[in-house]
Design a protein around this motif. Structure first.
Motif, PDB file in Angstrom:
ATOM      1  N   GLY A 121       0.922  -1.092   0.001  1.00  0.00           N
ATOM      2  CA  GLY A 121      -0.028  -0.027   0.096  1.00  0.00           C
ATOM      3  C   GLY A 121       0.779   1.306  -0.002  1.00  0.00           C
ATOM      4  N   ASN A 122       0.291   2.264   0.094  1.00  0.00           N
ATOM      5  CA  ASN A 122       1.055   3.607  -0.217  1.00  0.00           C
ATOM      6  C   ASN A 122       0.446   4.674   1.229  1.00  0.00           C
ATOM      7  OD1 ASN A 122       2.207   3.315  -2.568  1.00  0.00           O
ATOM      8  ND2 ASN A 122      -0.077   3.281  -3.277  1.00  0.00           N
ATOM      9  N   SER A 123       1.450   5.446   1.556  1.00  0.00           N
ATOM     10  CA  SER A 123       1.113   6.529   2.699  1.00  0.00           C
ATOM     11  C   SER A 123       1.888   7.761   2.472  1.00  0.00           C
ATOM     12  CB  SER A 123       1.375   5.801   3.919  1.00  0.00           C
ATOM     13  OG  SER A 123       1.552   6.902   5.126  1.00  0.00           O
ATOM     14  N   SER A 124       1.327   8.990   2.998  1.00  0.00           N
ATOM     15  CA  SER A 124       1.990  10.141   2.877  1.00  0.00           C
ATOM     16  C   SER A 124       2.976  10.196   3.999  1.00  0.00           C
ATOM     17  CB  SER A 124       1.052  11.426   3.127  1.00  0.00           C
ATOM     18  OG  SER A 124       0.278  11.194   4.240  1.00  0.00           O
ATOM     19  N   TYR A 125       2.761   9.354   4.883  1.00  0.00           N
ATOM     20  CA  TYR A 125       3.845   9.221   6.200  1.00  0.00           C
ATOM     21  C   TYR A 125       5.097   8.771   5.824  1.00  0.00           C
ATOM     22  CZ  TYR A 125      -0.129  10.315   9.043  1.00  0.00           C
ATOM     23  OH  TYR A 125      -1.166  11.194   9.558  1.00  0.00           O
ATOM     24  N   THR A 126       6.291   8.996   6.354  1.00  0.00           N
ATOM     25  CA  THR A 126       7.555   8.721   6.166  1.00  0.00           C
ATOM     26  C   THR A 126       8.627   8.154   7.154  1.00  0.00           C
ATOM     27  OG1 THR A 126       8.497  10.779   6.079  1.00  0.00           O
ATOM     28  CG2 THR A 126       7.735   9.981   3.988  1.00  0.00           C
ATOM     29  N   GLY A 127       7.733   8.316   8.372  1.00  0.00           N
ATOM     30  CA  GLY A 127       8.838   7.977   9.631  1.00  0.00           C
ATOM     31  C   GLY A 127       9.398   9.068  10.289  1.00  0.00           C
ATOM     32  N   ARG A 128       9.182  10.396   9.714  1.00  0.00           N
ATOM     33  CA  ARG A 128       9.867  11.501  10.265  1.00  0.00           C
ATOM     34  C   ARG A 128       9.812  11.681  11.644  1.00  0.00           C
ATOM     35  NH1 ARG A 128      12.032  15.523   7.714  1.00  0.00           N
ATOM     36  NH2 ARG A 128      10.819  14.909   5.536  1.00  0.00           N
ATOM     37  N   GLY A 129      10.957  12.003  12.411  1.00  0.00           N
ATOM     38  CA  GLY A 129      10.895  12.130  13.932  1.00  0.00           C
ATOM     39  C   GLY A 129      10.965  10.725  14.871  1.00  0.00           C
ATOM     40  N   VAL A 130      10.703   9.605  14.259  1.00  0.00           N
ATOM     41  CA  VAL A 130      10.642   8.452  14.717  1.00  0.00           C
ATOM     42  C   VAL A 130      12.104   7.700  14.793  1.00  0.00           C
ATOM     43  CG1 VAL A 130       9.308   6.106  14.800  1.00  0.00           C
ATOM     44  CG2 VAL A 130       8.085   8.362  14.035  1.00  0.00           C
ATOM     45  N   LYS A 131      12.581   7.434  16.018  1.00  0.00           N
ATOM     46  CA  LYS A 131      13.782   6.537  16.326  1.00  0.00           C
ATOM     47  C   LYS A 131      13.512   5.046  15.971  1.00  0.00           C
ATOM     48  CE  LYS A 131      15.739   9.956  19.490  1.00  0.00           C
ATOM     49  NZ  LYS A 131      16.401   9.868  20.888  1.00  0.00           N
ATOM     50  N   VAL A 132      14.225   4.423  15.207  1.00  0.00           N
ATOM     51  CA  VAL A 132      14.325   2.848  15.069  1.00  0.00           C
ATOM     52  C   VAL A 132      15.599   2.338  15.364  1.00  0.00           C
ATOM     53  CG1 VAL A 132      13.756   1.063  13.321  1.00  0.00           C
ATOM     54  CG2 VAL A 132      12.397   3.335  13.190  1.00  0.00           C
ATOM     55  N   GLY A 133      15.952   1.468  16.367  1.00  0.00           N
ATOM     56  CA  GLY A 133      16.906   0.739  16.452  1.00  0.00           C
ATOM     57  C   GLY A 133      17.015  -0.634  15.811  1.00  0.00           C
ATOM     58  N   VAL A 134      18.191  -0.781  15.029  1.00  0.00           N
ATOM     59  CA  VAL A 134      18.565  -2.260  14.609  1.00  0.00           C
ATOM     60  C   VAL A 134      19.393  -2.844  15.242  1.00  0.00           C
ATOM     61  CG1 VAL A 134      19.111  -3.140  12.363  1.00  0.00           C
ATOM     62  CG2 VAL A 134      17.880  -1.085  12.291  1.00  0.00           C
ATOM     63  N   ILE A 135      19.083  -3.895  15.913  1.00  0.00           N
ATOM     64  CA  ILE A 135      19.885  -4.749  16.725  1.00  0.00           C
ATOM     65  C   ILE A 135      20.217  -6.011  15.994  1.00  0.00           C
ATOM     66  CG2 ILE A 135      20.021  -6.337  18.984  1.00  0.00           C
ATOM     67  CD1 ILE A 135      18.023  -4.457  20.416  1.00  0.00           C
ATOM     68  N   ASP A 136      21.628  -5.911  15.261  1.00  0.00           N
ATOM     69  CA  ASP A 136      21.836  -6.874  14.504  1.00  0.00           C
ATOM     70  C   ASP A 136      23.340  -7.229  14.324  1.00  0.00           C
ATOM     71  OD1 ASP A 136      21.722  -7.960  11.622  1.00  0.00           O
ATOM     72  OD2 ASP A 136      19.536  -7.632  11.935  1.00  0.00           O
ATOM     73  N   THR A 137      23.691  -7.018  12.829  1.00  0.00           N
ATOM     74  CA  THR A 137      25.475  -7.174  12.753  1.00  0.00           C
ATOM     75  C   THR A 137      26.075  -5.800  12.661  1.00  0.00           C
ATOM     76  OG1 THR A 137      24.978  -7.555  10.424  1.00  0.00           O
ATOM     77  CG2 THR A 137      24.935  -9.425  11.703  1.00  0.00           C
ATOM     78  N   GLY A 138      25.344  -4.873  12.903  1.00  0.00           N
ATOM     79  CA  GLY A 138      25.865  -3.484  12.816  1.00  0.00           C
ATOM     80  C   GLY A 138      25.535  -3.077  11.340  1.00  0.00           C
ATOM     81  N   ILE A 139      25.771  -1.765  11.079  1.00  0.00           N
ATOM     82  CA  ILE A 139      25.343  -1.271   9.689  1.00  0.00           C
ATOM     83  C   ILE A 139      26.470  -0.381   9.102  1.00  0.00           C
ATOM     84  CG2 ILE A 139      23.989   0.775   8.893  1.00  0.00           C
ATOM     85  CD1 ILE A 139      21.705   0.435  10.880  1.00  0.00           C
ATOM     86  N   ASP A 140      26.570  -0.603   7.790  1.00  0.00           N
ATOM     87  CA  ASP A 140      27.614   0.191   7.082  1.00  0.00           C
ATOM     88  C   ASP A 140      27.022   1.549   6.980  1.00  0.00           C
ATOM     89  OD1 ASP A 140      29.250   1.315   5.353  1.00  0.00           O
ATOM     90  OD2 ASP A 140      28.848   0.152   3.489  1.00  0.00           O
ATOM     91  N   TYR A 141      27.252   2.565   7.782  1.00  0.00           N
ATOM     92  CA  TYR A 141      26.678   3.765   8.034  1.00  0.00           C
ATOM     93  C   TYR A 141      27.139   4.580   6.657  1.00  0.00           C
ATOM     94  CZ  TYR A 141      30.531   3.757  11.064  1.00  0.00           C
ATOM     95  OH  TYR A 141      31.643   3.666  11.917  1.00  0.00           O
ATOM     96  N   SER A 142      28.412   4.298   5.986  1.00  0.00           N
ATOM     97  CA  SER A 142      28.988   5.189   4.842  1.00  0.00           C
ATOM     98  C   SER A 142      28.189   4.850   3.702  1.00  0.00           C
ATOM     99  CB  SER A 142      30.300   4.770   4.820  1.00  0.00           C
ATOM    100  OG  SER A 142      30.414   3.390   4.414  1.00  0.00           O
TER     101      SER A 142
END
Length: 699
Positions: A107-128
């Motif tokens: 589906g679709n939405s005009s919302y984009t998650g702005r201002g919401v903090k999401v934590g990814v507990i995993d193998t890390g992230i290539d933040y580059s």
């Protein structure tokens, strides 16, 4: 809560016998008292040790750095209940090499998650990565204990966390479900995508302390019960206001395979769906075999028929394979070496079949070969061995939307709960990886779709607590036809219906284990009307089944913003029912929509494992710690140890009478020098019947 930091430290997960006594190590210890008191005691009694982190939100514990000699003294302190990480956690990922667009299917939405903090507990992230740089905000590493949760890029390189983060919130060439969400990384799984229960719990605490609105856990183990420590940690995080999304696991299609922490009753547990697609199939005679590419494999694009060439486990050089498909058995030789040998021998493709039941996941470790390399099951591989003079053709089959075969199924032992809660796309998911993009499959890929959607719901309704966010996602889901509740929960997630629900339902009808000849119980279904108009609600009984009698409420009118509690009653005549799991859906019709409420009960007993998650590990002070999970109370339980390979009996190491259901742990005092690989045979006696299970053990 983190109080101290140190760069370049190491967590030991398999004991301490291999480390020289003067080497500097870092371990996490669990405590039965407040960390403050324990730290004071360390400072006065063991001043050579350094506390590098303190935890007091999800669990009581500290991370301590020092020499093995000093850490052995620490292990003797009364407050220490567990000296080092035990249970191993793995990413819930399967390899695949074909791409399709999945986000539009939700589906679709005009919302984009702005201002919401999401934590990814995993193998890390290539933040580059250019698609993640904009949204990355920071995090923590509970493997190396520093502020740099970078994906492992050297030996044992991983891609998993970066892929998960991209599904949630990529914002560049690729756009995730919530492209404006603030992404934080918590690296709890190190090289090879492996980690421990305490690392995962510590990462959950870090994320909660940092104020995450949503946490994604695309990891798990094989303990099908709600009482494992990581499940309790998830429950605690949710109590503190964080929505937690967990991958169900990749141990399907059997029932009772959802593993901790996806067994948490309050977490949003996610199974995987395969969208309509075209897949390559190997055809020999009238038999068709599904192919699962290894991670890093070239795309399967064979168009002609080719003969098969069998190369065992690939230990020797391969001859006379030009223009053929080489078939290997899994084992001894790494996947990438098998593939390279096949390529050097002129093969058109390589097939690796499993050496144990079911399918498997594998990687070519970054090796780029121009031939495709795929996996098949043990059963299919052994059948191929019989086709020595046959030629194999490739056909492409159109497949409808369906449950992914690997997706773990419920229910959950001891709580008899319905899991997963919802399902999402988990096959052929293109997302970010270090250096670019790649498709993967697994419930690991399904969970971040739901975490991203939770971020959209949280943006639209910032005052909603985790329970209400979960209700919105489950109420907005669409049930897949012909699929049971223990496979899909309340169905396939939908963006629009979740963000602007016309009803919020709470109350899966979980009646538990039925052992009486006659059974009668009622459950409450809570329905909230979040709209500004009155809603008319009617409930339909499930289909008539012998031995079942349902009583449901009549027509109910719910005012705007109001909540109603409706009673549903089930009566069972046990003599008319077969043993096992009984499940289905009740239908709720509103003024404008239709909803499905799952129900489940277990007649007498199920086919679930009575013992799971068994582990033995040596502690700092040379005891042997055991831990396992029981799905039922046992009259007797014994553990016999055998040498792996030779199966030479090492004797009985444990006997316990009258164990309760749930987690069981303790220590064994022994002077035996166990080293290397063993097999533990665990025998449980339940109502006079013996059940035996085997588990690998390594010292």
């Amino acid at each position: 809560m983190r109080r101290f930091l140190l760069v370049c430290v190491l967590i030991i997960t398999t004991g301490f016998s291999q480390a020289p006594p003067k080497d500097q190590l870092t371990i996490i210890v669990e405590l039965d008292e407040s960390p403050e008191n324990f730290i004071s005691e360390i400072e006065s009694r063991l001043p050579r040790l350094e506390v590098v982190a303190q935890y007091d939100t999800i669990f009581n514990g500290v991370a301590v750095r020092g020499s093995v000699d000093e850490l052995e003294k620490l292990a003797r302190m009364d407050a220490v209940t567990n000296q080092h990480p035990v249970k191993t956690y793995r990413t819930q990922q399967e390899p695949l090499s074909f791409s399709t667009d999945t986000i539009r299917s939700l589906g679709n939405s005009s919302y984009t998650g702005r201002g919401v903090k999401v934590g990814v507990i995993d193998t890390g992230i290539d933040y580059s990565h250019p698609d993640l740089q904009i949204n990355y905000r920071g995090g923590f590493d509970t493997v190396d204990f520093d502020n740099d949760p970078m994906e492992t890029l050297t030996e044992g390189a991983t891609v998993h966390g970066t892929h998960v983060a991209g599904v949630i919130g990529a914002n560049g060439k690729m756009r995730g479900i919530a492209p404006d969400a603030e992404i934080y990384a918590y690296r709890a799984l190190g090289p090879g995508g492996m980690g421990s229960s305490v690392q995962v719990i510590a990462a959950i605490e870090e994320a909660v302390e940092d104020g995450m609105d949503v946490i994604n856990l695309s990891l798990g183990n094989d303990v099908n019960g709600p009482d494992w420590p990581t499940s309790h940690a998830v429950d605690r995080a949710i109590e503190m206001g964080t929505t937690v999304v967990v991958a169900a696991g990749n141990s399907g299609p059997d029932d009772w395979t959802v593993g901790s922490p996806a067994t948490s009753p309050d977490a949003i547990t996610v199974g995987a769906v395969a969208l309509p697609s075209e897949m390559p199939v190997l055809e020999i005679g009238r038999r068709k075999i599904m192919l699962t590419p290894l991670l890093g494999s070239s795309k399967w694009s064979l168009t002609k028929k080719y003969p098969l060439h069998f190369a065992g486990k690939g230990e020797g050089e391969i001859e006379n394979a030009r223009g053929k498909i080489v078939v290997f058995e899994r084992g001894i030789v790494p996947f990438y070496e098998k593939a390279e040998k096949a390529y050097r021998a002129g093969a058109e493709a390589a097939i690796i079949y499993n050496n144990e039941e079911g399918g498997f996941q594998g990687s070519l470790n970054g090796m780029n070969l121009p031939i495709p390399v795929v996996a098949v099951t043990k059963k299919e591989g052994e059948w191929l061995l019989e086709q020595k003079d046959q030629w194999a053709a490739t056909v492409w089959e159109e497949l409808d939307q369906r449950m992914a075969e690997f997706s773990s199924r419920g229910p959950i032992t001891s709580s008899w709960a319905i899991k997963p809660d919802v399902v999402a796309p988990g096959v052929d998911i293109m997302s970010t990886v270090p250096g670019g993009y790649a498709p993967l499959q697994g419930t690991s890929m399904a969970a971040p779709h739901v975490a991203g959607l939770a971020a959209l719901v949280k943006e639209a309704h910032p005052d909603w607590e985790p329970k209400k966010v979960k209700q919105a996602l489950m109420s907005g889901a669409e049930v897949l036809d012909g699929v049971q509740p223990t496979e899909q929960g309340m169905g396939y997630i939908d963006i629009e219906r979740s963000i602007e629900p016309s009803l919020l339902l709470d109350g899966k009808l979980e009646f538990g284990r039925v052992q009486d000849k006659f059974f009668r119980d009622s459950k409450t279904v809570t329905i909230t009307n979040p709209t500004d108009k009155e809603v008319k609600v009617q409930m339909r009984q499930p289909g008539k089944n012998p031995g079942e009698t349902w009583s449901v409420p009549g027509t109910t009118y719910i005012s705007p913003g109001a909540t109603e509690e409706l009673q549903v009653e089930l009566q069972i005549s046990g003599s008319m029912l077969s043993d096992g799991v009984h499940e289905g859906y009740l239908v709720v019709e509103s003024s404008s929509d239709e909803y499905h409420i799952p129900y489940l009960y277990i007649k007498e007993s199920g086919t679930y494992a009575k013992v799971s998650g068994f582990e033995l590990s040596r502690t700092l002070n040379d005891q042997v710690r055991y831990r396992f999970y029981l799905s039922e109370q046992t009259q007797k339980l014994s553990v016999d140890l055998y040498r792996s390979g030779t199966m030479v009996d090492q004797g009985r190491v444990l006997e316990i009478d009258n164990n309760h259901a749930g987690m069981v742990e303790g220590t064994i005092d022994t002077r035996k020098e166990w080293k290397g690989a063993y097999v533990a045979a665990v025998t449980a006696t339940i109502d006079g019947e013996e059940f035996t299970y085997t588990f690998p053990v390594f010292f």
